[in-house]
Design an enzyme around this catalytic site. Structure first.
Site, PDB file in Angstrom:
ATOM      1  CB  SER A   2      -0.866  -0.028   1.267  1.00  6.82           C
ATOM      2  OG  SER A   2      -1.463   1.219   1.481  1.00  6.82           O
TER       3      SER A   2
ATOM      4  CE  LYS B 185      -1.621  -4.327   3.444  1.00  9.72           C
ATOM      5  NZ  LYS B 185      -1.905  -5.683   2.943  1.00  9.72           N
TER       6      LYS B 185
ATOM      7  CE1 TYR C 177      -4.118  -2.738   5.768  1.00  7.39           C
ATOM      8  CE2 TYR C 177      -3.480  -0.467   5.297  1.00  7.39           C
ATOM      9  CZ  TYR C 177      -3.850  -1.733   4.856  1.00  7.39           C
ATOM     10  OH  TYR C 177      -3.918  -1.985   3.517  1.00  7.39           O
TER      11      TYR C 177
HETATM   12  P1  NAD Z   1     -11.224  -6.785   1.252  1.00 10.33           P
HETATM   13  O1  NAD Z   1     -11.460  -6.783   2.718  1.00 10.33           O
HETATM   14  O2  NAD Z   1     -12.364  -6.489   0.361  1.00 10.33           O
HETATM   15  O3  NAD Z   1     -10.580  -8.169   0.795  1.00 10.33           O
HETATM   16  C1  NAD Z   1      -9.775  -8.941   1.639  1.00 10.33           C
HETATM   17  C2  NAD Z   1     -10.338 -10.359   1.599  1.00 10.33           C
HETATM   18  O4  NAD Z   1      -9.516 -11.200   2.400  1.00 10.33           O
HETATM   19  C3  NAD Z   1     -11.763 -10.447   2.164  1.00 10.33           C
HETATM   20  O5  NAD Z   1     -12.566 -11.188   1.264  1.00 10.33           O
HETATM   21  C4  NAD Z   1     -11.590 -11.200   3.494  1.00 10.33           C
HETATM   22  O6  NAD Z   1     -12.707 -12.002   3.784  1.00 10.33           O
HETATM   23  C5  NAD Z   1     -10.345 -12.020   3.205  1.00 10.33           C
HETATM   24  N1  NAD Z   1      -9.540 -12.367   4.375  1.00 10.33           N
HETATM   25  C6  NAD Z   1      -9.073 -11.559   5.359  1.00 10.33           C
HETATM   26  N2  NAD Z   1      -8.329 -12.256   6.214  1.00 10.33           N
HETATM   27  C7  NAD Z   1      -8.298 -13.545   5.769  1.00 10.33           C
HETATM   28  C8  NAD Z   1      -7.682 -14.730   6.206  1.00 10.33           C
HETATM   29  N3  NAD Z   1      -6.942 -14.772   7.311  1.00 10.33           N
HETATM   30  N4  NAD Z   1      -7.858 -15.859   5.477  1.00 10.33           N
HETATM   31  C9  NAD Z   1      -8.621 -15.853   4.358  1.00 10.33           C
HETATM   32  N5  NAD Z   1      -9.234 -14.764   3.902  1.00 10.33           N
HETATM   33  C10 NAD Z   1      -9.068 -13.611   4.582  1.00 10.33           C
HETATM   34  O7  NAD Z   1     -10.008  -5.764   0.994  1.00 10.33           O
HETATM   35  P2  NAD Z   1      -9.439  -5.228  -0.386  1.00 10.33           P
HETATM   36  O8  NAD Z   1      -9.722  -3.772  -0.456  1.00 10.33           O
HETATM   37  O9  NAD Z   1      -9.820  -6.110  -1.506  1.00 10.33           O
HETATM   38  O10 NAD Z   1      -7.883  -5.356  -0.088  1.00 10.33           O
HETATM   39  C11 NAD Z   1      -7.115  -6.454  -0.557  1.00 10.33           C
HETATM   40  C12 NAD Z   1      -5.685  -6.268  -0.128  1.00 10.33           C
HETATM   41  O11 NAD Z   1      -5.188  -5.042  -0.636  1.00 10.33           O
HETATM   42  C13 NAD Z   1      -5.472  -6.198   1.382  1.00 10.33           C
HETATM   43  O12 NAD Z   1      -4.258  -6.831   1.688  1.00 10.33           O
HETATM   44  C14 NAD Z   1      -5.377  -4.724   1.640  1.00 10.33           C
HETATM   45  O13 NAD Z   1      -4.636  -4.447   2.804  1.00 10.33           O
HETATM   46  C15 NAD Z   1      -4.652  -4.252   0.401  1.00 10.33           C
HETATM   47  N6  NAD Z   1      -4.854  -2.846   0.086  1.00 10.33           N
HETATM   48  C16 NAD Z   1      -6.122  -2.351  -0.018  1.00 10.33           C
HETATM   49  C17 NAD Z   1      -6.310  -1.005  -0.298  1.00 10.33           C
HETATM   50  C18 NAD Z   1      -7.694  -0.419  -0.363  1.00 10.33           C
HETATM   51  O14 NAD Z   1      -7.825   0.805  -0.202  1.00 10.33           O
HETATM   52  N7  NAD Z   1      -8.737  -1.192  -0.598  1.00 10.33           N
HETATM   53  C19 NAD Z   1      -5.198  -0.177  -0.525  1.00 10.33           C
HETATM   54  C20 NAD Z   1      -3.923  -0.723  -0.424  1.00 10.33           C
HETATM   55  C21 NAD Z   1      -3.762  -2.065  -0.128  1.00 10.33           C
HETATM   56  C1  WQD Z   2      -9.090   9.886   0.920  1.00 12.51           C
HETATM   57  C2  WQD Z   2      -9.203  11.386   1.115  1.00 12.51           C
HETATM   58  C3  WQD Z   2      -9.522  12.071   3.390  1.00 12.51           C
HETATM   59  C4  WQD Z   2     -13.464  10.267   3.875  1.00 12.51           C
HETATM   60  C5  WQD Z   2      -6.711   4.832   3.017  1.00 12.51           C
HETATM   61  C6  WQD Z   2      -5.701   4.101   3.848  1.00 12.51           C
HETATM   62  C7  WQD Z   2      -4.576   3.626   2.973  1.00 12.51           C
HETATM   63  C8  WQD Z   2      -5.111   2.800   1.784  1.00 12.51           C
HETATM   64  C9  WQD Z   2      -6.194   3.517   1.063  1.00 12.51           C
HETATM   65  C10 WQD Z   2      -5.050   0.494   2.409  1.00 12.51           C
HETATM   66  C11 WQD Z   2      -8.448  11.893   2.342  1.00 12.51           C
HETATM   67  C12 WQD Z   2     -10.725  12.422   2.545  1.00 12.51           C
HETATM   68  C13 WQD Z   2     -12.252  10.696   3.370  1.00 12.51           C
HETATM   69  C14 WQD Z   2     -14.451  11.239   4.167  1.00 12.51           C
HETATM   70  C15 WQD Z   2     -12.960  12.952   3.386  1.00 12.51           C
HETATM   71  N1  WQD Z   2      -5.681   1.579   2.237  1.00 12.51           N
HETATM   72  N2  WQD Z   2     -12.019  12.007   3.127  1.00 12.51           N
HETATM   73  N3  WQD Z   2     -14.172  12.539   3.897  1.00 12.51           N
HETATM   74  O1  WQD Z   2      -6.871   7.833   3.919  1.00 12.51           O
HETATM   75  O2  WQD Z   2      -6.001   8.270   1.571  1.00 12.51           O
HETATM   76  O3  WQD Z   2      -6.095   5.962   2.425  1.00 12.51           O
HETATM   77  O4  WQD Z   2      -7.194   3.947   1.990  1.00 12.51           O
HETATM   78  O5  WQD Z   2      -3.886   0.282   2.318  1.00 12.51           O
HETATM   79  O6  WQD Z   2      -3.747   2.861   3.772  1.00 12.51           O
HETATM   80  O7  WQD Z   2      -5.202   4.989   4.842  1.00 12.51           O
HETATM   81  O8  WQD Z   2      -8.193   7.088   1.866  1.00 12.51           O
HETATM   82  O9  WQD Z   2     -10.526   7.184   1.145  1.00 12.51           O
HETATM   83  O10 WQD Z   2     -10.022   7.334   3.611  1.00 12.51           O
HETATM   84  O11 WQD Z   2      -9.423   9.246   2.144  1.00 12.51           O
HETATM   85  O12 WQD Z   2     -12.760  14.155   3.183  1.00 12.51           O
HETATM   86  O13 WQD Z   2     -15.548  10.935   4.660  1.00 12.51           O
HETATM   87  O14 WQD Z   2     -10.573  11.714   1.351  1.00 12.51           O
HETATM   88  O15 WQD Z   2      -9.250  13.099   4.297  1.00 12.51           O
HETATM   89  O16 WQD Z   2      -7.919  13.143   2.008  1.00 12.51           O
HETATM   90  P1  WQD Z   2      -6.739   7.411   2.527  1.00 12.51           P
HETATM   91  P2  WQD Z   2      -9.613   7.640   2.218  1.00 12.51           P
END
Ligand code: NAD
Ligand code: WQD
Length: 339
Positions: A126, A155, A151
Site C-alpha cells: 500500500s 504492510k 495496519y
Molecule cells: P477486502 O477486505 O475487500 O478483501 C480482503 C479479503 O480477504 C476479504 O474477502 C476477506 O474475507 C479475506 N480475508 C481476510 N483475512 C483472511 C484470512 N486470514 N484468510 C482468508 N481470507 C481472509 O479488501 P481489499 O480492499 O480487496 O484489499 C485487498 C488487499 O489489498 C489487502 O491486503 C489490503 O490491505 C490491500 N490494500 C487495499 C487497499 C484499499 O484501499 N482497498 C489499498 C492498499 C492495499
Molecule cells: C481519501 C481522502 C480524506 C473520507 C486509506 C488508507 C490507505 C489505503 C487507502 C489500504 C483523504 C478524505 C475521506 C471522508 C474525506 N488503504 N475524506 N471525507 O486515507 O487516503 O487511504 O485507503 O492500504 O492505507 O489509509 O483514503 O478514502 O479514507 O481518504 O474528506 O468521509 O478523502 O481526508 O484526504 P486514505 P480515504
C-alpha cells in the site's frame, strides 16, 4: 501449473476484480477466503462476468493445516496474497488482531510455498508505507516513513518479510504492488466494494451519501497547503489495478523479473483533490451531493501520489480508465447494492 493461480482474499474487493482479469487472461484461479469481510456473492459476480466459476475454498490463511491441504491438493506456481484486514482506525484500536491476521497469514503462505516449491508470490502492499513523504510524487525508492498505524506497519513488515524470504529461498520470486487509492467497481456493476458499517474511505462515503444512507459527506480539511485546500490522492480504478496483477504475475511466470524481489507503485500518477473528486462524482452522475467542510482527520497526510514510470516501463502497464467512468461505475455499484 503455469497458468494456475492461488488467490487468497479472492472474494474481496480487489481480489474479485483481479480474479475476473486473471480468468479473462486465461488463468485458472483457485480462491481461498474466510469470508471475514466478503461473501460468496462476489464469486457469483465473477461467474456472471466471465462465464467461469473459480474454484472456491472457504478457509483461513492463518490455519496452517487447512492451507497445507490446499497446497497438497492443488498444483499451482503462483500465489496472489490479498487476504488481510484493512481498516486503519480499527488497527489502532485492535493492533493484535491486525498483526495476527496480516502477518501470520502471509508467513503461513510463504512457508508453505517454500515447503512445496511454489515459485511466484504477489503481495498487496500500500501507498501507506510512504507515510508523509518529503518529495512528491513518490517513487519506489522514496524512503518509507515510520508507519502511523498498526495496519500500515503490517504492510511495511510484510514487505520486509517477503524481501527476506526471497533472499533466503532461491526458487522464490516476489513482487509487492503498492496500491494507491483503489476506487470504483466493475463496469458490469456485478462486483464492487462491500464496506461494512460506516465507510472510512471517501468514495464509499460519497456513494452512500448520494444513495441517502448517509446524510452528509464531511470533507476533512480545506486548509491544507494544496491548490484548493483539500488533500491530494492518487485514485486508481480497481479494474486497472486488477490488470496490474495480471501483468505482474505474467512477468514472474515468464521469468522476466530483473530481481527476485521487486516493488511497483500502482497508481495513475495524477493527484486529485477531495473537492475535485466530489465535483467529478456530481458531474459524472448528474447529481448533487450533500457535503460540508469539517476539521482535518487525524493521521491524514496532505498529499501523496505515485510516480508510475517503473510500472509503465517494466510491467508495460498504465492506468487507462477515465476518472469520470470510474465514478460512474462506483455509483452504478452502489445502486446495484440497493436493488
Ligand atoms: P477486502 O477486505 O475487500 O478483501 C480482503 C479479503 O480477504 C476479504 O474477502 C476477506 O474475507 C479475506 N480475508 C481476510 N483475512 C483472511 C484470512 N486470514 N484468510 C482468508 N481470507 C481472509 O479488501 P481489499 O480492499 O480487496 O484489499 C485487498 C488487499 O489489498 C489487502 O491486503 C489490503 O490491505 C490491500 N490494500 C487495499 C487497499 C484499499 O484501499 N482497498 C489499498 C492498499 C492495499
Ligand atoms: C481519501 C481522502 C480524506 C473520507 C486509506 C488508507 C490507505 C489505503 C487507502 C489500504 C483523504 C478524505 C475521506 C471522508 C474525506 N488503504 N475524506 N471525507 O486515507 O487516503 O487511504 O485507503 O492500504 O492505507 O489509509 O483514503 O478514502 O479514507 O481518504 O474528506 O468521509 O478523502 O481526508 O484526504 P486514505 P480515504
Amino acid at each position: 501449473m503455469h497458468n494456475r493461480v492461488l488467490v487468497t482474499g479472492g472474494a474481496g474487493y480487489i481480489g474479485s476484480h483481479t480474479t475476473v482479469e486473471l480468468i479473462n487472461a486465461g488463468y485458472e484461479v483457485i480462491v481461498v477466503d474466510n469470508l471475514s469481510n466478503s461473501d460468496r456473492g462476489a464469486l457469483e459476480g465473477v461467474r456472471q462476468i466471465t462465464g467461469v466459476e473459480p474454484k472456491f475454498i472457504e478457509a483461513d490463511c492463518c490455519d496452517r493445516d487447512a492451507m497445507r491441504r490446499v497446497f497438497e491438493e492443488y498444483e499451482f506456481d503462483s500465489v496472489i496474497h490479498f487476504a488481510a484486514y484493512k481498516a486503519v482506525g480499527e488497527s489502532v484500536a485492535e493492533p493484535a488482531k491486525y498483526y495476527r491476521n496480516n502477518i501470520l497469514s502471509f508467513v503461513t503462505i510463504l512457508e508453505l510455498m517454500c515447503e512445496f516449491g511454489r515459485k511466484n508470490i504477489l503481495f498487496s502492499s500500500s501507498a501507506t508505507v510512504y507515510g508523509d513523504a518529503d518529495v512528491l510524487p513518490v517513487t519506489e525508492l522514496t524512503p518509507r516513513k515510520p508507519a502511523t498505524s498498526p495496519y500500515g506497519n503490517t504492510k511495511q513488515m510484510a514487505e520486509d518479510i517477503l524481501r527476506d524470504m526471497v533472499a533466503a529461498n532461491e526458487h522464490l520470486s516476489g513482487i509487492a504492488l503498492r496500491y494507491f487509492n483503489p476506487i470504483g467497481a466493475h463496469p458490469s456493476a456485478l462486483i464492487g466494494e462491500l464496506p461494512r458499517g460506516v465507510p472510512n474511505n471517501l468514495v464509499p462515503y460519497i456513494t452512500q451519501t448520494a444513495a441517502g444512507i448517509r446524510e452528509c459527506l464531511s470533507i476533512f480539511g480545506d486548509d491544507y497547503d494544496t491548490p484548493d485546500g483539500s488533500c491530494l490522492r492518487d485514485y486508481i480504478d480497481v479494474v486497472d489495478l486488477a490488470k496490474a496483477h495480471v501483468v505482474a504475475i505474467q512477468r514472474l511466470v515468464d521469468g522476466r523479473n530483473k530481481h527476485r524481489y521487486e516493488i511497483f507503485n500502482v497508481g495513475t500518477g495524477r493527484p486529485v483533490s477531495v473537492f475535485e473528486l466530489v465535483r467529478g462524482f456530481e458531474e459524472a452522475n448528474s447529481l448533487k451531493l450533500n457535503y460540508k467542510v469539517a476539521p482535518r482527520r487525524a493521521g491524514d497526510v496532505m498529499a501523496v501520489w505515485a510516480d508510475t514510470r517503473l510500472a509503465n516501463e517494466e510491467l508495460g502497464w498504465r492506468a487507462e480508465r477515465e476518472l469520470y467512468d470510474t465514478l460512474r461505475a462506483a455509483w452504478e455499484w452502489e445502486k446495484h447494492l440497493r436493488q
